[in-house]
Motif scaffolding. Structure first.
Motif, short mmCIF file in Angstrom:
data_model
loop_
_atom_site.label_atom_id
_atom_site.label_comp_id
_atom_site.label_asym_id
_atom_site.label_seq_id
_atom_site.Cartn_x
_atom_site.Cartn_y
_atom_site.Cartn_z
N ARG A 123 0.83 -1.20 0.00
CA ARG A 123 0.00 0.00 0.00
C ARG A 123 0.87 1.25 0.00
NH1 ARG A 123 -5.03 0.11 -1.50
NH2 ARG A 123 -5.27 -1.85 -0.38
N PRO A 124 0.74 2.12 -1.02
CA PRO A 124 1.51 3.36 -1.03
C PRO A 124 1.10 4.27 0.12
CG PRO A 124 0.56 2.88 -3.20
CD PRO A 124 -0.06 1.93 -2.23
N GLU A 125 2.06 5.01 0.63
CA GLU A 125 1.80 5.89 1.77
C GLU A 125 1.23 7.23 1.27
OE1 GLU A 125 5.44 6.19 3.91
OE2 GLU A 125 5.36 4.14 4.66
N LEU A 126 0.00 7.20 0.79
CA LEU A 126 -0.68 8.40 0.32
C LEU A 126 -1.97 8.56 1.10
CD1 LEU A 126 -0.67 10.70 -1.81
CD2 LEU A 126 -2.06 9.21 -3.25
N PRO A 127 -2.16 9.72 1.76
CA PRO A 127 -3.38 9.91 2.55
C PRO A 127 -4.64 9.71 1.71
CG PRO A 127 -1.80 11.66 3.00
CD PRO A 127 -1.25 10.87 1.85
N GLY A 128 -5.68 9.23 2.36
CA GLY A 128 -6.92 8.96 1.66
C GLY A 128 -7.52 10.18 0.99
N TRP A 129 -7.38 11.34 1.63
CA TRP A 129 -7.96 12.54 1.05
C TRP A 129 -7.25 12.94 -0.23
CZ3 TRP A 129 -5.31 17.12 0.29
CH2 TRP A 129 -4.10 17.27 0.98
N ARG A 130 -5.96 12.64 -0.32
CA ARG A 130 -5.24 12.94 -1.56
C ARG A 130 -5.66 11.97 -2.67
NH1 ARG A 130 -1.17 16.42 -2.17
NH2 ARG A 130 -0.21 17.40 -0.35
#
Length: 467
Positions: free
Chosen positions: A335-342
């Motif tokens: 899982r990439p470390e990208l916030p859900g809102w982004r």
């Protein structure tokens, strides 16, 4: 053929389309438009196959099943095409903007993360597109008549604005105008690296970044998260575009201070050449003036297969002659470390871009991706921004394919090569979508194809990305 049997047959052909779409997506230079035209050319064989499986099938049943196959190919292609653009740097038109961030992640051993981000964006674009189908139909279609009242009456002005945005985008790239870095490529060392945006004339600096393009035997452009700089090597060979290098040297005056203006000028030249190509090949009168035998309006599609082969296949052959960088070992972090809102914002902005251009003639998913990046300000600067950018560009391609389908049934106008093929198959036998309570059966079948194909394509993309 009864409706339930017809729907089951449609799903079967959608599965065949998923396999074919995975092929067009994974093979660089093999575009979905090429395959759509080949499917049309093999119409007799497909008809025989359908009649062998369903002896009671009518001509409309055959046309609908063939259209389902093409639609499934088009949707699946928008998911899988991220794999060659990530690991090979060989994009098609809808993923060309995401090559730099995705290729950079590949060189860092994070290529699978880029593939997963792209798959997330495509899936998000599909789901958001379905949630917008009814509102968009109400605004653009007959209920409010937005297309006829606004878009159709102002199409020339809208396309001029789109062209202006794309041209201006070429000149807005952050470049160290007037300052170049004269030095050598280094490995290791104790000298700390700085951001490209901090380079100044007369001061020493060491920077790290990706080579975006070569300019000769000793010049190339280097880019990091803050901008781009012209590098002048004192000795050594110019690295291949897409490789990550470290350069140490002194900031010097750069005589090429009008790079942005030159790029905008080249963009205008490309627009002019593309317009000339379209006028010659796609306008029947233009073809008749060049070919010895006049070409009728209905024969224009005959020219599309060689046209697409040249546009999408030839650039790959030329670039492959220059060689490819060695792909380093890749990790498979789940899982990439990208916030859900982004992720949500990237998917939404890409979907909106794909929706808008899905209704415009001459505006492809590549145009939507460029405009989405321009208006959102997300051009891949910084890790999270780069990740969101990949999500957005991928959502554009899938959303554009879906709204191309909607435009076909609302306006009976094809906005892509695949939809042109579908229109040729079922255009005369299908009623337009004119009211919320009267959705054409063929459209419902093809939307079911989109859902099935998208779900399977998402899983296939993740699986193939690890191979």
């Amino acid at each position: 053929m009864e409706q339930m049997v017809q729907l089951a047959a449609v799903i079967v052909f959608a599965l065949l389309g998923v396999a074919a779409g995975a092929l067009t997506g994974i093979v660089p230079g093999l575009h979905v438009n090429n395959l759509a035209l080949l499917i049309l050319a093999a119409g007799g064989a497909l008809s025989a196959l359908v009649l062998a499986i369903f002896p009671g099938a009518s001509l409309f049943d055959v046309a609908l099943l063939t259209a389902s196959l093409i639609t499934s190919v088009a949707v699946t292609h928008t998911f899988v095409n991220c794999i060659p653009s990530t690991f090979l740097g060989a994009p098609d038109e809808s993923t060309s903007l995401s090559v730099l961030p995705a290729h950079r992640m590949t060189l860092e051993g994070r290529g699978y993360e880029a593939v997963e981000l792209s798959a997330m964006g495509s899936l998000g674009g599909l789901l958001i597109s379905f949630s917008l189908l009814v509102p968009v139909f109400i605004i653009i279609g007959p209920p409010m008549g937005g297309y006829e009242k606004v878009i159709n009456t102002s199409i020339v002005l809208i396309l001029i604005v789109v062209m202006a945005i794309l041209v201006l985008d070429e000149g807005s790239r952050p470049v160290r105008a007037g300052v170049a870095l004269s030095g050598i490529a280094v490995k290791g060392g104790d000298e700390p690296s700085v951001e490209i945006s901090s380079i100044s004339q007369g001061n020493r600096a060491r920077v790290e970044g990706l080579v975006t393009r070569a300019c000769g035997d000793s010049d190339f452009w280097l880019r990091d998260a803050t901008g781009e700089v012209h590098v002048k090597l004192k000795f050594g060979t110019v690295p291949e575009p897409g490789t990550r290098v470290s350069v140490a040297g002194n900031g010097v005056r750069d005589h090429d201070i009008n790079g942005g203006a030159k790029r905008m000028g080249l963009a205008l030249v490309v627009f002019g050449l593309a317009g000339a190509l379209g006028a010659v090949l796609l306008v029947p009168e233009g073809v008749a003036g060049i070919l010895p035998t006049p070409v009728k309006a209905d024969d224009g599609a005959v020219l599309l297969l060689p046209l697409f082969s040249g546009l999408f296949g030839l650039p790959l052959l030329i670039s492959s002659m220059k060689g490819r960088d060695r792909v380093p070992p890749q990790g498979t972090r789940s899982r990439p470390e990208l916030p859900g809102w982004r992720r949500a914002r990237g998917s939404l902005s890409g979907t909106v871009g794909g929706c808008v251009t899905g209704w415009l003639p001459g505006a492809s998913s590549a145009v939507a991706a460029a405009i989405s990046a321009q208006l959102s300000g997300s051009k891949g600067s910084g890790d999270e921004e780069s990740d969101e950018f990949i999500v957005s560009v991928s959502a554009v391609g899938t959303a554009n394919a879906i709204f191309n389908l909607l435009a076909l049934f609302v306006l009976m106008r094809a906005r892509s090569g695949a939809m042109k093929a579908v229109q040729g198959l079922i255009g005369e036998n299908v009623a337009l979508w004119t009211s919320l309570g009267a959705v054409p059966w063929a459209l419902m079948c093809l939307l079911a194809v989109v859902l099935v194909s998208g779900a399977l394509a998402y899983l296939i993309t993740l699986w193939m990305g690890k191979r």
